[in-house]
Design an enzyme around this catalytic site. Structure first.
Site, PDB file in Angstrom:
ATOM      1  CG  HIS A 191      -1.491  -1.061   1.065  1.00  0.00           C
ATOM      2  ND1 HIS A 191      -2.782  -1.042  -0.122  1.00  0.00           N
ATOM      3  CD2 HIS A 191      -2.216  -1.825   2.059  1.00  0.00           C
ATOM      4  CE1 HIS A 191      -3.969  -2.670   0.345  1.00  0.00           C
ATOM      5  NE2 HIS A 191      -2.846  -2.888   1.272  1.00  0.00           N
TER       6      HIS A 191
ATOM      7  CG  ASP B 108      -2.467  -8.733   0.452  1.00  0.00           C
ATOM      8  OD1 ASP B 108      -1.520  -9.230   1.481  1.00  0.00           O
ATOM      9  OD2 ASP B 108      -3.573  -7.866   0.816  1.00  0.00           O
TER      10      ASP B 108
ATOM     11  CG  HIS C 219      -6.857  -5.610   1.222  1.00  0.00           C
ATOM     12  ND1 HIS C 219      -5.889  -6.225   2.174  1.00  0.00           N
ATOM     13  CD2 HIS C 219      -7.597  -5.131   1.991  1.00  0.00           C
ATOM     14  CE1 HIS C 219      -7.347  -6.912   3.487  1.00  0.00           C
ATOM     15  NE2 HIS C 219      -7.764  -5.732   3.072  1.00  0.00           N
TER      16      HIS C 219
ATOM     17  CG  ASP D 242      -5.192 -10.319   2.746  1.00  0.00           C
ATOM     18  OD1 ASP D 242      -5.178 -11.047   2.207  1.00  0.00           O
ATOM     19  OD2 ASP D 242      -4.704  -9.335   3.032  1.00  0.00           O
TER      20      ASP D 242
END
Ligand code: FKS
Ligand code: ZN
Length: 343
Positions: free
Chosen positions: A160, A196, A198, A285
């Site tokens: 991120h 991931d 996200h 995740d």
């Protein structure tokens, strides 16, 4: 497969985060890395090496100098202001405010250099950030030195973090740093596959106008999922980077049948690109029991992911990102790696 790991991540501990209006212990906690470290030995994946010391030069190839400088100054400034505990951003220069003028106080700087309240500092955070960065570069060195693959057990994660901002538990973008490092060491093209849950908004931002890094991203649809403000399918790159950013947003409830088809498509694009090296931003995740995510992958699927990636036959660096079902992330993350090795 060799892994690289540093105990220094443990100083990044006791942080809190905001969830639905309440302050709670951060989901991104030291035990995540500890479980993975133990699982590497339990399955006999291979040796675990300590990172070599690296200057910040490689970080400055993808991050702005004032941002990296801030990461090192943040907690000392927080303490100098008479505060303790978790330093957390809370004011941001959004539309209508001035984002071009670096402020002075630590409260303002935290917001100036972030996009959310999710990247927080405690006493040991900066040292943990540097250790995570050194883990990534040391593992990259193994691949550069001829290893078919390596695992960078990075903590904190990185995807991120953009050229000038932190967020979502991320400070230095370890995968982006490693990608640029391979290019600086002679690679002509690098592909980054981000699995991931996200969207890796930082990685996308860093390479958005580049054709020497192909960024492939499988994630929860940002219409309804963090980080919300990037990761749509129509973001395909800009300038000479058009066509070199590919997003696969998927709805809550997505199963391995659908997710795996997106992985196949991403792998086909990676193969067609013919990169010199593949980086995998490895988040687990996507797991059905992950406490903050909404995909439905099961433990048995993770080795299949590794096997699919292995079929590309590319030198491959796995870089750890997210995963919060603490008891199970170790089995799932290392499952990808053993699946890659065909164990
Ligand atoms: C708060 C919703 C926002 C932040 C989720 C951050 C995810 C981080 C990650 C990384 F790989 F970077 F660690 N939560 N209620 O998993 O993408
Ligand atoms: Zn994640």
């Amino acid at each position: 497969m060799k892994s690289v790991y540093s105990e220094r991540h443990k100083g990044h501990a006791g942080n809190v985060e905001l969830v639905a209006g309440a302050i709670v212990p951060a989901f991104e906690m030291p035990s995540r890395a500890e479980f993975i470290r133990a699982r590497i030995d339990a399955v006999g994946l291979g040796p675990v090496l300590a990172p070599q010391t690296h200057s910040l030069d490689a970080a400055l190839r993808v991050h702005k100098p004032d941002f990296i400088d801030f990461l090192g100054r943040a907690y000392p400034m927080w303490k100098a202001a008479g505060r303790e505990g978790t330093a957390m951003p809370f004011t941001w220069p959004t539309r209508g405010l001035r984002g071009d003028k670096p402020p002075e106080s630590i409260e303002a700087l935290l917001g100036y250099y972030s996009f959310d309240a999710g990247a927080t500092f405690v006493e040991g955070t900066w040292d943990a950030i540097k250790s995570s960065y050194e883990v990534a570069l040391t593992a990259a060195g193994l691949v550069k030195g001829g290893e078919k693959s390596a695992f960078a057990l990075c903590r904190p994660p990185g995807h991120h973090a953009g050229s000038g901002f932190m967020g979502g538990y991320c400070f230095i973008n370890n995968a982006a740093v490693a990608a640029q490092w391979f290019l600086d060491k002679g690679a002509r093209k690098v592909a980054i596959l981000d699995v991931d849950y996200h969207h890796g908004n930082g990685t996308q931002e860093i390479f958005y106008e580049r054709d020497d890094v192909l960024v492939l991203n499988l994630h929860g649809d940002p219409a309804n999922e963090y980080p919300f403000f990037l990761g749509h399918a129509d973001e395909t790159g800009a300038g000479k980077g058009v066509g070199f950013n590919v997003n696969y947003p998927m709805p809550a409830g997505t199963t391995f049948e659908v997710w795996g088809a997106a992985l196949d498509d991403a792998c086909a694009k990676a193969a067609a690109y013919k990169p010199d090296v593949l980086l995998v931003s490895l988040g687990v995740d996507t797991f059905e029991k992950d406490p903050i995510s909404a995909f439905k992958l099961k433990t048995e699927h993770y080795p299949l992911i590794g096997a699919r990636i292995a079929k590309l036959g590319l030198p491959t660096l796995f870089v750890m990102e997210g995963g919060y079902a603490v008891a199970e992330i170790a089995v799932n993350a290392v499952g990808v790696l053993t699946g890659f090795e065909g164990v």
